[in-house]
Design a protein around this motif. Structure first.
Motif, PDB file in Angstrom:
ATOM      1  N   GLY A  29       0.816  -1.209   0.000  1.00 38.30           N
ATOM      2  CA  GLY A  29       0.000   0.000   0.000  1.00 38.30           C
ATOM      3  C   GLY A  29       0.847   1.254   0.000  1.00 38.30           C
ATOM      4  N   PRO A  30       0.199   2.405   0.132  1.00 35.30           N
ATOM      5  CA  PRO A  30       0.871   3.694   0.027  1.00 35.30           C
ATOM      6  C   PRO A  30       2.092   3.812   0.950  1.00 35.30           C
ATOM      7  CG  PRO A  30      -1.491   3.999   0.120  1.00 35.30           C
ATOM      8  CD  PRO A  30      -1.235   2.552   0.395  1.00 35.30           C
ATOM      9  N   GLN A  31       3.143   4.447   0.413  1.00 31.57           N
ATOM     10  CA  GLN A  31       4.389   4.661   1.143  1.00 31.57           C
ATOM     11  C   GLN A  31       4.653   6.167   1.219  1.00 31.57           C
ATOM     12  OE1 GLN A  31       6.426   1.767   2.221  1.00 31.57           O
ATOM     13  NE2 GLN A  31       4.399   0.930   1.774  1.00 31.57           N
ATOM     14  N   THR A  32       4.986   6.644   2.403  1.00 30.76           N
ATOM     15  CA  THR A  32       5.238   8.067   2.627  1.00 30.76           C
ATOM     16  C   THR A  32       6.734   8.346   2.546  1.00 30.76           C
ATOM     17  OG1 THR A  32       3.348   8.147   4.120  1.00 30.76           O
ATOM     18  CG2 THR A  32       4.921   9.966   4.263  1.00 30.76           C
ATOM     19  N   VAL A  33       7.088   9.413   1.838  1.00 33.65           N
ATOM     20  CA  VAL A  33       8.475   9.867   1.796  1.00 33.65           C
ATOM     21  C   VAL A  33       8.526  11.169   2.584  1.00 33.65           C
ATOM     22  CG1 VAL A  33      10.408  10.596   0.343  1.00 33.65           C
ATOM     23  CG2 VAL A  33       8.858   8.777  -0.448  1.00 33.65           C
ATOM     24  N   THR A  34       9.473  11.222   3.533  1.00 31.07           N
ATOM     25  CA  THR A  34       9.589  12.393   4.400  1.00 31.07           C
ATOM     26  C   THR A  34      10.820  13.216   4.029  1.00 31.07           C
ATOM     27  OG1 THR A  34      10.876  11.199   6.067  1.00 31.07           O
ATOM     28  CG2 THR A  34       8.470  11.192   6.315  1.00 31.07           C
ATOM     29  N   ARG A  35      10.713  14.518   4.256  1.00 29.67           N
ATOM     30  CA  ARG A  35      11.854  15.429   4.093  1.00 29.67           C
ATOM     31  C   ARG A  35      11.944  16.215   5.392  1.00 29.67           C
ATOM     32  NH1 ARG A  35      11.799  18.827  -1.071  1.00 29.67           N
ATOM     33  NH2 ARG A  35      13.016  17.125  -1.888  1.00 29.67           N
ATOM     34  N   ASN A  36      13.115  16.214   5.991  1.00 28.61           N
ATOM     35  CA  ASN A  36      13.330  16.869   7.289  1.00 28.61           C
ATOM     36  C   ASN A  36      12.330  16.378   8.329  1.00 28.61           C
ATOM     37  OD1 ASN A  36      15.429  18.437   6.177  1.00 28.61           O
ATOM     38  ND2 ASN A  36      13.943  19.923   5.420  1.00 28.61           N
ATOM     39  N   GLY A  37      12.008  15.084   8.259  1.00 26.77           N
ATOM     40  CA  GLY A  37      11.119  14.468   9.238  1.00 26.77           C
ATOM     41  C   GLY A  37       9.640  14.723   9.027  1.00 26.77           C
ATOM     42  N   LYS A  38       9.282  15.456   7.970  1.00 31.04           N
ATOM     43  CA  LYS A  38       7.875  15.772   7.716  1.00 31.04           C
ATOM     44  C   LYS A  38       7.394  15.047   6.466  1.00 31.04           C
ATOM     45  CE  LYS A  38       8.130  20.297   9.826  1.00 31.04           C
ATOM     46  NZ  LYS A  38       8.032  21.728   9.649  1.00 31.04           N
ATOM     47  N   PRO A  39       6.207  14.456   6.503  1.00 31.94           N
ATOM     48  CA  PRO A  39       5.671  13.796   5.308  1.00 31.94           C
ATOM     49  C   PRO A  39       5.603  14.792   4.148  1.00 31.94           C
ATOM     50  CG  PRO A  39       4.295  13.337   7.224  1.00 31.94           C
ATOM     51  CD  PRO A  39       5.297  14.378   7.636  1.00 31.94           C
ATOM     52  N   THR A  40       6.131  14.369   2.981  1.00 29.25           N
ATOM     53  CA  THR A  40       6.217  15.267   1.838  1.00 29.25           C
ATOM     54  C   THR A  40       5.439  14.744   0.634  1.00 29.25           C
ATOM     55  OG1 THR A  40       8.396  15.932   2.587  1.00 29.25           O
ATOM     56  CG2 THR A  40       7.823  16.520   0.336  1.00 29.25           C
ATOM     57  N   VAL A  41       5.632  13.476   0.308  1.00 28.05           N
ATOM     58  CA  VAL A  41       4.921  12.872  -0.815  1.00 28.05           C
ATOM     59  C   VAL A  41       4.502  11.452  -0.441  1.00 28.05           C
ATOM     60  CG1 VAL A  41       6.103  14.225  -2.597  1.00 28.05           C
ATOM     61  CG2 VAL A  41       7.002  11.991  -1.930  1.00 28.05           C
ATOM     62  N   MET A  42       3.544  10.950  -1.230  1.00 24.04           N
ATOM     63  CA  MET A  42       3.056   9.598  -1.033  1.00 24.04           C
ATOM     64  C   MET A  42       3.237   8.854  -2.347  1.00 24.04           C
ATOM     65  SD  MET A  42       1.331   7.673   1.266  1.00 24.04           S
ATOM     66  CE  MET A  42       0.646   8.917   2.335  1.00 24.04           C
ATOM     67  N   LEU A  43       3.820   7.663  -2.291  1.00 20.19           N
ATOM     68  CA  LEU A  43       3.969   6.829  -3.468  1.00 20.19           C
ATOM     69  C   LEU A  43       2.916   5.735  -3.392  1.00 20.19           C
ATOM     70  CD1 LEU A  43       5.792   6.230  -5.988  1.00 20.19           C
ATOM     71  CD2 LEU A  43       6.887   4.502  -4.558  1.00 20.19           C
ATOM     72  N   VAL A  44       2.092   5.653  -4.433  1.00 23.30           N
ATOM     73  CA  VAL A  44       1.055   4.623  -4.484  1.00 23.30           C
ATOM     74  C   VAL A  44       1.170   3.868  -5.802  1.00 23.30           C
ATOM     75  CG1 VAL A  44      -0.565   5.868  -3.006  1.00 23.30           C
ATOM     76  CG2 VAL A  44      -0.685   6.162  -5.459  1.00 23.30           C
ATOM     77  N   SER A  45       0.694   2.641  -5.820  1.00 23.42           N
ATOM     78  CA  SER A  45       0.704   1.854  -7.048  1.00 23.42           C
ATOM     79  C   SER A  45      -0.337   2.414  -8.018  1.00 23.42           C
ATOM     80  CB  SER A  45       0.377   0.389  -6.734  1.00 23.42           C
ATOM     81  OG  SER A  45      -0.961   0.282  -6.282  1.00 23.42           O
ATOM     82  N   VAL A  46      -0.180   2.096  -9.282  1.00 21.25           N
ATOM     83  CA  VAL A  46      -1.149   2.529 -10.292  1.00 21.25           C
ATOM     84  C   VAL A  46      -2.525   1.968  -9.946  1.00 21.25           C
ATOM     85  CG1 VAL A  46      -1.803   2.288 -12.726  1.00 21.25           C
ATOM     86  CG2 VAL A  46       0.555   2.816 -12.118  1.00 21.25           C
ATOM     87  N   GLU A  47      -2.571   0.712  -9.513  1.00 23.11           N
ATOM     88  CA  GLU A  47      -3.851   0.089  -9.169  1.00 23.11           C
ATOM     89  C   GLU A  47      -4.545   0.856  -8.050  1.00 23.11           C
ATOM     90  OE1 GLU A  47      -0.912  -1.597  -9.257  1.00 23.11           O
ATOM     91  OE2 GLU A  47      -1.195  -2.781 -11.088  1.00 23.11           O
ATOM     92  N   GLU A  48      -3.785   1.232  -7.018  1.00 25.18           N
ATOM     93  CA  GLU A  48      -4.342   1.989  -5.894  1.00 25.18           C
ATOM     94  C   GLU A  48      -4.824   3.361  -6.354  1.00 25.18           C
ATOM     95  OE1 GLU A  48      -5.436   2.691  -1.892  1.00 25.18           O
ATOM     96  OE2 GLU A  48      -4.727   0.830  -2.805  1.00 25.18           O
ATOM     97  N   TRP A  49      -4.035   4.029  -7.177  1.00 24.49           N
ATOM     98  CA  TRP A  49      -4.402   5.361  -7.679  1.00 24.49           C
ATOM     99  C   TRP A  49      -5.699   5.282  -8.480  1.00 24.49           C
ATOM    100  CZ3 TRP A  49      -3.452  10.251  -6.826  1.00 24.49           C
ATOM    101  CH2 TRP A  49      -3.853  11.187  -7.771  1.00 24.49           C
ATOM    102  N   GLU A  50      -5.791   4.313  -9.385  1.00 20.57           N
ATOM    103  CA  GLU A  50      -6.990   4.177 -10.206  1.00 20.57           C
ATOM    104  C   GLU A  50      -8.216   3.848  -9.355  1.00 20.57           C
ATOM    105  OE1 GLU A  50      -5.722   1.356 -13.194  1.00 20.57           O
ATOM    106  OE2 GLU A  50      -4.843   2.959 -14.417  1.00 20.57           O
ATOM    107  N   LYS A  51      -8.022   3.029  -8.330  1.00 18.70           N
ATOM    108  CA  LYS A  51      -9.138   2.690  -7.442  1.00 18.70           C
ATOM    109  C   LYS A  51      -9.629   3.930  -6.692  1.00 18.70           C
ATOM    110  CE  LYS A  51      -8.350   0.452  -3.590  1.00 18.70           C
ATOM    111  NZ  LYS A  51      -7.960  -0.588  -2.637  1.00 18.70           N
ATOM    112  N   ARG A  52      -8.705   4.748  -6.219  1.00 23.38           N
ATOM    113  CA  ARG A  52      -9.075   5.928  -5.427  1.00 23.38           C
ATOM    114  C   ARG A  52      -9.593   7.095  -6.262  1.00 23.38           C
ATOM    115  NH1 ARG A  52      -5.920   6.549   0.051  1.00 23.38           N
ATOM    116  NH2 ARG A  52      -5.570   4.367   0.534  1.00 23.38           N
ATOM    117  N   THR A  53      -9.227   7.142  -7.543  1.00 23.72           N
ATOM    118  CA  THR A  53      -9.639   8.275  -8.364  1.00 23.72           C
ATOM    119  C   THR A  53     -10.734   7.920  -9.370  1.00 23.72           C
ATOM    120  OG1 THR A  53      -7.876   7.857  -9.981  1.00 23.72           O
ATOM    121  CG2 THR A  53      -7.387   9.410  -8.184  1.00 23.72           C
ATOM    122  N   ALA A  54     -11.174   6.675  -9.381  1.00 21.04           N
ATOM    123  CA  ALA A  54     -12.222   6.257 -10.320  1.00 21.04           C
ATOM    124  C   ALA A  54     -13.532   6.973  -9.993  1.00 21.04           C
ATOM    125  CB  ALA A  54     -12.418   4.749 -10.235  1.00 21.04           C
ATOM    126  N   PRO A  55     -14.273   7.356 -11.028  1.00 22.66           N
ATOM    127  CA  PRO A  55     -15.571   7.973 -10.789  1.00 22.66           C
ATOM    128  C   PRO A  55     -16.479   7.011 -10.025  1.00 22.66           C
ATOM    129  CG  PRO A  55     -14.989   8.067 -13.127  1.00 22.66           C
ATOM    130  CD  PRO A  55     -13.975   7.223 -12.444  1.00 22.66           C
TER     131      PRO A  55
END
Length: 87
Positions: A29-55
């Protein structure tokens, strides 16, 4: 936190182990990338992205399920003339 259940990565660690980061995003599932200890971006699989953004249904279904359906709304246009503008 052990590597098997890792969901948060520093930028440096994400760069050094990018292939593993991708594999974890796909398998765990989603993985968080932190910069200076603060969450900055989230990496998600294409399948997860499509599931979450589908109409979720059609526009017609959305409008039919609206809490405003059947409300007594006044949708008449005003008959006012446009104002004069000096150019």
């Amino acid at each position: 936190m052990t590597s098997a259940s890792k969901t948060s990565w520093s930028v440096a660690n994400a760069k050094a182990r990018f292939s593993e980061l991708i594999d974890k995003a796909k398998s765990e599932g989603p993985q968080t990338v932190t910069r200076n200890g603060k969450p900055t971006v989230m990496l998600v699989s294409v399948e997860e992205w499509e599931k979450r953004t589908a109409p979720k249904g059609t526009l017609l279904e959305f409008l039919q399920n609206s809490p405003l359906r059947g409300a007594d709304l006044d949708l008449r246009r005003l008959a006012d003339q446009p104002r004069d503008i000096e150019l």
